[in-house]
Design an enzyme around this catalytic site. Structure first.
Site, PDB file in Angstrom:
ATOM      1  N   GLY A  10     -23.588  -4.630  57.879  1.00 27.09           N
ATOM      2  CA  GLY A  10     -23.665  -5.422  56.652  1.00 27.09           C
ATOM      3  C   GLY A  10     -23.566  -6.905  56.973  1.00 27.09           C
ATOM      4  O   GLY A  10     -23.398  -7.284  58.132  1.00 27.09           O
ATOM      5  N   GLY A  34     -33.076  -3.724  50.632  1.00 28.89           N
ATOM      6  CA  GLY A  34     -32.042  -3.717  51.667  1.00 28.89           C
ATOM      7  C   GLY A  34     -31.888  -2.305  52.235  1.00 28.89           C
ATOM      8  O   GLY A  34     -31.771  -1.350  51.462  1.00 28.89           O
ATOM      9  N   THR A  77     -21.142  -8.819  56.271  1.00 27.22           N
ATOM     10  CA  THR A  77     -19.774  -9.161  56.659  1.00 27.22           C
ATOM     11  C   THR A  77     -19.285  -8.287  57.812  1.00 27.22           C
ATOM     12  O   THR A  77     -18.796  -8.796  58.815  1.00 27.22           O
ATOM     13  CB  THR A  77     -18.812  -8.996  55.457  1.00 27.22           C
ATOM     14  OG1 THR A  77     -19.359  -9.703  54.346  1.00 27.22           O
ATOM     15  CG2 THR A  77     -17.431  -9.550  55.779  1.00 27.22           C
ATOM     16  N   ASN A  78     -19.420  -6.975  57.673  1.00 22.49           N
ATOM     17  CA  ASN A  78     -18.874  -6.063  58.679  1.00 22.49           C
ATOM     18  C   ASN A  78     -19.921  -5.102  59.207  1.00 22.49           C
ATOM     19  O   ASN A  78     -20.839  -4.701  58.486  1.00 22.49           O
ATOM     20  CB  ASN A  78     -17.717  -5.256  58.077  1.00 22.49           C
ATOM     21  CG  ASN A  78     -16.478  -6.107  57.905  1.00 22.49           C
ATOM     22  OD1 ASN A  78     -16.021  -6.753  58.841  1.00 22.49           O
ATOM     23  ND2 ASN A  78     -15.945  -6.135  56.698  1.00 22.49           N
ATOM     24  N   THR A 138      -1.627 -20.052  39.028  1.00 16.04           N
ATOM     25  CA  THR A 138      -3.026 -20.213  39.439  1.00 16.04           C
ATOM     26  C   THR A 138      -3.575 -18.939  40.084  1.00 16.04           C
ATOM     27  O   THR A 138      -4.671 -18.476  39.747  1.00 16.04           O
ATOM     28  CB  THR A 138      -3.125 -21.379  40.446  1.00 16.04           C
ATOM     29  OG1 THR A 138      -2.504 -22.515  39.849  1.00 16.04           O
ATOM     30  CG2 THR A 138      -4.561 -21.705  40.786  1.00 16.04           C
ATOM     31  N   ASP A 155     -29.414  -0.869  53.489  1.00 14.16           N
ATOM     32  CA  ASP A 155     -28.167  -0.218  53.038  1.00 14.16           C
ATOM     33  C   ASP A 155     -28.359   0.469  51.685  1.00 14.16           C
ATOM     34  O   ASP A 155     -27.791   1.523  51.406  1.00 14.16           O
ATOM     35  CB  ASP A 155     -26.999  -1.224  52.986  1.00 14.16           C
ATOM     36  CG  ASP A 155     -27.305  -2.480  52.175  1.00 14.16           C
ATOM     37  OD1 ASP A 155     -28.493  -2.810  51.968  1.00 14.16           O
ATOM     38  OD2 ASP A 155     -26.349  -3.166  51.759  1.00 14.16           O
ATOM     39  N   VAL A 163     -20.134  -1.318  60.967  1.00 11.20           N
ATOM     40  CA  VAL A 163     -19.337  -0.101  61.123  1.00 11.20           C
ATOM     41  C   VAL A 163     -20.091   0.895  62.006  1.00 11.20           C
ATOM     42  O   VAL A 163     -21.276   1.142  61.794  1.00 11.20           O
ATOM     43  CB  VAL A 163     -19.038   0.529  59.743  1.00 11.20           C
ATOM     44  CG1 VAL A 163     -18.151   1.753  59.896  1.00 11.20           C
ATOM     45  CG2 VAL A 163     -18.371  -0.488  58.823  1.00 11.20           C
TER      46      VAL A 163
END
Ligand SMILES: Nc1ncnc2c1ncn2[C@@H]1O[C@H](COP(=O)(O)OP(=O)(O)OP(=O)(O)O)[C@@H](O)[C@H]1O
Ligand SMILES: CC(C)(CO)[C@@H](O)C(=O)NCCC(=O)O
Ligand SMILES: [K+]
Length: 259
Positions: free
Chosen positions: A8, A107, A10-11, A184, A109, A13
């Site tokens: 992906g 995509g 980001t990661n 916040t 995925d 696997v």
């Protein structure tokens, strides 16, 4: 033994499938500069730690980041003497062709999620995947990918708030106790948590209105269980849907493919 790689934005696997179950699931940050040798050091160290003797005969890769595929190919070739199937490449067949506008590169995925979800649940599905982006994939009655929705990912939204507003800190997504935040961090967490619960519900409702048959919703991705705490969003949550889809596409190519 099949090595499944889901890369992906980001990661990345890696998971080993012995034909009946996944022996392990190993996660590393996606980094296009990582070399085949670096993958091997990381991979073999973790397998040794888990006392797994890999007997890898096949590999399949889904990558939303095209430039990492080269080094992953070198990795499977150099260390296992294997040429991998790469989802989205012409030589990697799909059980069902996507029905989308001409020239659209769906995509990989999402194609893999579609194949995995159809195999387990049949057609008429919405697959919601909480990754870098939050994606909705519509799986037709016959198992084809029919389109869907791409929304900003949960962590991306939080990061964007932090980057753009000097007074907003980095926060992790969590389910806040109250909607009205009194500090916040609580305000930001409320905005993202309840905002995404609403986003998922609204988009699924509108997809159902546009689609003319009853649909089931499958949630996947690391954050699906968290958002399921906010409302009844999913008929089912499956953390291994993408990996399962890779095994389905691999089996289909073994039976029907050219390699
Ligand atoms: N409560 C949580 N807060 C923040 N992150 C979480 C939480 N629970 C799980 N995660 C994260 O979810 C991620 C798992 O996400 P997943 O593999 O579905 O997508 P991704 O790796 O973020 O995105 P991509 O697949 O697009 O690279 C992991 O990085 C995990 O740390
Ligand atoms: C939307 C993401 C980033 C989700 O991982 C990926 O599926 C992708 O890069 N898709 C390409 C565009 C599309 O799916 O229509
Ligand atoms: K993912």
């Amino acid at each position: 033994m099949l090595l499944c790689i889901d890369c992906g934005n980001t990661n990345t696997v890696f998971s080993l499938w012995d034909g009946e179950r996944f022996l392990c699931t190993l996660r590393t940050a996606t980094e296009h500069t990582r070399t085949a040798d670096q993958y091997y050091v990381w991979f073999s160290t973790l397998l040794a730690r888990y006392r797994i003797e890999p007997e890898i005969t096949d590999a399949i890769i889904s990558s939303t980041v095209p430039r990492v595929v080269f080094n992953l190919r070198v990795f499977t070739d150099r260390f296992f003497n294997i040429r991998p199937w790469v989802v989205g490449k012409p030589e990697c067949l799909l059980p069902h062709l996507p029905r989308v506008d001409q020239g659209t590169n769906v995509g990989p995925d999402r194609l893999v999620n579609t194949a995995g979800a159809f195999d387990r649940h049949g057609g008429d599905l919405i697959v919601v995947d909480f990754g870098t982006a939050t994606t909705f994939d519509v799986v037709g009655q016959d198992g084809a990918y029919l389109g869907g929705v791409i929304a900003p990912g949960v962590n991306l939204s939080l990061e964007a708030l932090h980057m753009a507003a000097a007074a907003l800190p980095h926060v992790d997504v969590t389910k806040p106790d109250r909607v009205i935040g009194t500090n916040t961090v609580a305000c930001m967490q409320s905005g993202v948590f309840w905002g995404y619960v609403g986003l998922v519900r609204e988009i699924c409702d509108r997809i159902r209105t546009e689609y003319d048959r009853p649909m089931r919703v499958i949630g996947t991705g690391g954050l699906a269980p968290l958002f399921a705490q906010g409302d009844v969003l999913f008929d089912q949550i499956e953390d291994d849907l993408t990996m399962h889809g890779l095994t389905v596409i691999h089996a289909y190519n073994k039976e029907n493919g050219a390699i």
